[in-house]
Design an enzyme around this catalytic site. Structure first.
Site, PDB file in Angstrom:
ATOM      1  N   GLU A 125      43.025  38.868  29.381  1.00  0.00           N
ATOM      2  CA  GLU A 125      42.355  38.753  30.682  1.00  0.00           C
ATOM      3  C   GLU A 125      41.003  39.477  30.725  1.00  0.00           C
ATOM      4  OE1 GLU A 125      45.213  40.018  33.614  1.00  0.00           O
ATOM      5  OE2 GLU A 125      46.567  38.370  33.216  1.00  0.00           O
ATOM      6  N   GLU A 172      51.497  34.423  29.811  1.00  0.00           N
ATOM      7  CA  GLU A 172      52.145  35.251  30.834  1.00  0.00           C
ATOM      8  C   GLU A 172      52.479  34.366  32.021  1.00  0.00           C
ATOM      9  OE1 GLU A 172      50.167  38.788  32.358  1.00  0.00           O
ATOM     10  OE2 GLU A 172      49.534  39.366  30.341  1.00  0.00           O
TER      11      GLU A 172
HETATM   12  O1  IFM Z   1      50.735  43.723  34.518  1.00  0.00           O
HETATM   13  C1  IFM Z   1      49.798  42.699  34.479  1.00  0.00           C
HETATM   14  C2  IFM Z   1      49.252  42.511  33.083  1.00  0.00           C
HETATM   15  O2  IFM Z   1      48.738  43.691  32.562  1.00  0.00           O
HETATM   16  C3  IFM Z   1      48.167  41.458  33.076  1.00  0.00           C
HETATM   17  N1  IFM Z   1      48.594  40.249  33.744  1.00  0.00           N
HETATM   18  C4  IFM Z   1      49.232  40.372  35.038  1.00  0.00           C
HETATM   19  C5  IFM Z   1      50.369  41.369  34.945  1.00  0.00           C
HETATM   20  C6  IFM Z   1      51.120  41.456  36.275  1.00  0.00           C
HETATM   21  O3  IFM Z   1      50.341  41.949  37.310  1.00  0.00           O
END
Ligand code: IFM
Length: 467
Positions: free
Chosen positions: A165, A367
């Site tokens: 990210e 994710e």
């Molecule tokens: O915890 C975070 C992660 O570090 C990056 N993506 C979103 C997750 C949930 O908020």
């Protein structure tokens, strides 16, 4: 639609070094940006739980990797912490390296494919103090770190990622100013975004160099992971609404997609930034560096769509041009704990966009997950958390992933975030994401939630059919 997982499809889970390891002073680990912020103002963190704790992965990595295996998951993403692997002279810290060698060996012995990311918002503080991503020297330092990691673990890790990210630090630290150092400066935000893009590209160049020189596994691959929130607007948009979509999509999605597929940045976005005085400073030779940014594949973190409309005001409170305002879709369904919209179809729409616009780029869902507060209230008499809402969330998203795969999206896997409850930045342990609970009052002990059994059965069912 029924959930029938595709064959030859990674089913795994993701976490990150800074959110899990803890042991923040072990191995002569350096102070991170997060440790510094925690020391400076612990009240900024939910329940005053700072960055030091993680979920004790440092001590429990063997138990956790075995847990992954027991749930029939085949792959696991975590990240190396720059602060643990390197010293302040930008040389390898052998103690830190030993820890990651042990994690790699444990994953291999348990048949778990490790996906290793190099950076998850966790800059060493001494570099942050020198200007962080605003400083070109930090970009160079990141390339040295990446080079060291590739050459140290090249024979132990097949799947590598430069950043998780990369849009988050420009947004949270420099544009929206909600994370330390709480800056609201659109121009700085673009400079940081640009420097991270250069850092990514230099790391990819180091990866291919190390591969050519025989340091890596012959089939090693490199990628980038981003939260590609698909952009939407009103049903009958005005040209100004569509313009809001163009720039939101341009800065959040196309910027990174163009970088990893063609080693360029979107010209229409750069032109608009130039016109508005927000263009990043570029140096001669940068174009050549960006050209190295092309990757083998891509990770798509998906939690929520990005619904926008034309901004009501032309500038924000700091006087910077505004590209969009949020658009509240009347039919939206919310994860009230996180304040994020739940819209499973977004995952399919992005898959179809990839098929149409970037057909040669394979990707995986890196994710996807649901954070919920006070999960304790869902405990049954046996003590197990009955997280049916999480099962429903994952099931609904998987259905759309499968539909995208069936319609030709080059999606090769799904990773749930995060396998085990972990520390989540300023929210600390407020929202729990795991299939596995962490008991903070009982030495970080792990307990399966209902969803852990559900995911295990789902994968087991596919694997049985495969036999
Ligand atoms: O915890 C975070 C992660 O570090 C990056 N993506 C979103 C997750 C949930 O908020």
């Amino acid at each position: 639609m029924q959930v029938r997982l595709p064959k030859n499809f990674f089913m795994g889970a993701a976490m990150s070094g800074p959110q899990t390891e803890g042991a923040y002073k072990k191995d002569h680990r350096l102070e991170s940006f997060w440790d510094h912020w925690s020391d400076l103002s612990i009240s900024d963190f939910y329940n005053k739980v700072g960055s030091y704790v993680g979920n004790n992965f440092y001590e429990k990595y063997e138990e956790d990797i075995k847990l992954l295996k027991s749930l029939h998951l085949d792959s696991f993403r975590t990240s190396i912490q720059w602060t643990r692997l390197m010293d302040q002279n930008q040389k390898l810290n052998p103690e830190g390296a030993t820890f990651y060698h042990k994690v790699c060996a444990c994953a291999r012995d348990n048949g778990i494919e490790l996906f290793m990311n190099l950076y998850h918002f966790d800059m060493p503080y001494y570099l942050f103090a020198r200007g962080g991503w605003m400083n070109r020297e930090v970009v160079e330092a990141y390339a040295v770190y990446a080079r060291t990691a590739f050459r140290t673990f090249g024979k132990e890790i097949r799947y590598w990622f430069t950043f998780n990210e990369p849009i988050v630090e420009p947004d949270q630290e420099y544009r929206h100013g909600v994370w330390y150092p709480f800056i609201k400066d659109a121009k700085m935000g673009m400079q940081v975004q640009y420097h991270i893009s250069l850092a990514h590209s230099l790391a990819v160049r180091e990866f291919y160099k190390a591969k050519k020189e025989g340091y890596m596994l012959p089939d090693a691959q490199i990628g980038l992971i981003n939260a590609f929130a698909p952009p939407y607007t009103k049903e009958n948009p005005s040209p100004a609404d569509l313009e809001a979509v163009r720039m939101t999509d341009g800065i959040h999605n196309r910027w990174w997609l163009d970088l990893v597929t063609s080693g360029t940045l979107p010209q229409d976005v750069l032109d608009t930034l130039e016109k508005l005085g927000l263009a990043p400073e570029m140096r001669p030779g940068d174009e050549e560096i960006l050209k190295c940014g092309k990757t083998d594949w891509l990770g798509f973190n998906y939690y929520q769509p990005n619904r926008v409309q034309a901004p009501a005001a032309k500038t924000d409170e700091a006087g910077y041009p505004k590209f969009a305002d949020p658009y509240i879709w009347p039919e939206r369904k919310m994860n009230v704990y996180r304040g994020w919209e739940i819209y499973p179809k977004g995952i399919y729409d992005f898959g179809m966009k990839m098929k149409r616009e970037y057909p040669d780029m394979k990707f995986f869902i890196s994710e996807n997950g649901m954070g919920v507060e006070h999960e304790d209230r869902f405990r049954d008499e046996s003590g197990q958390i009955q997280d049916d809402y999480r099962i429903e969330f994952v099931e609904d998203h998987l259905k759309w992933v499968i539909k995208a795969v069936e319609e030709g999206a080059n999606c090769v896997g799904y990773h749930y975030w995060g396998l085990i409850d972990n520390w989540s930045w300023a929210n600390a342990f407020k929202n729990r994401y795991g299939f596995v609970e962490v008991d903070l009052m009982d030495n970080y002990s792990r307990k399966l939630k209902k969803s852990a059994h559900w995911i295990k059965n789902l994968i087991e069912q596919r694997d049985k059919e495969d036999m």
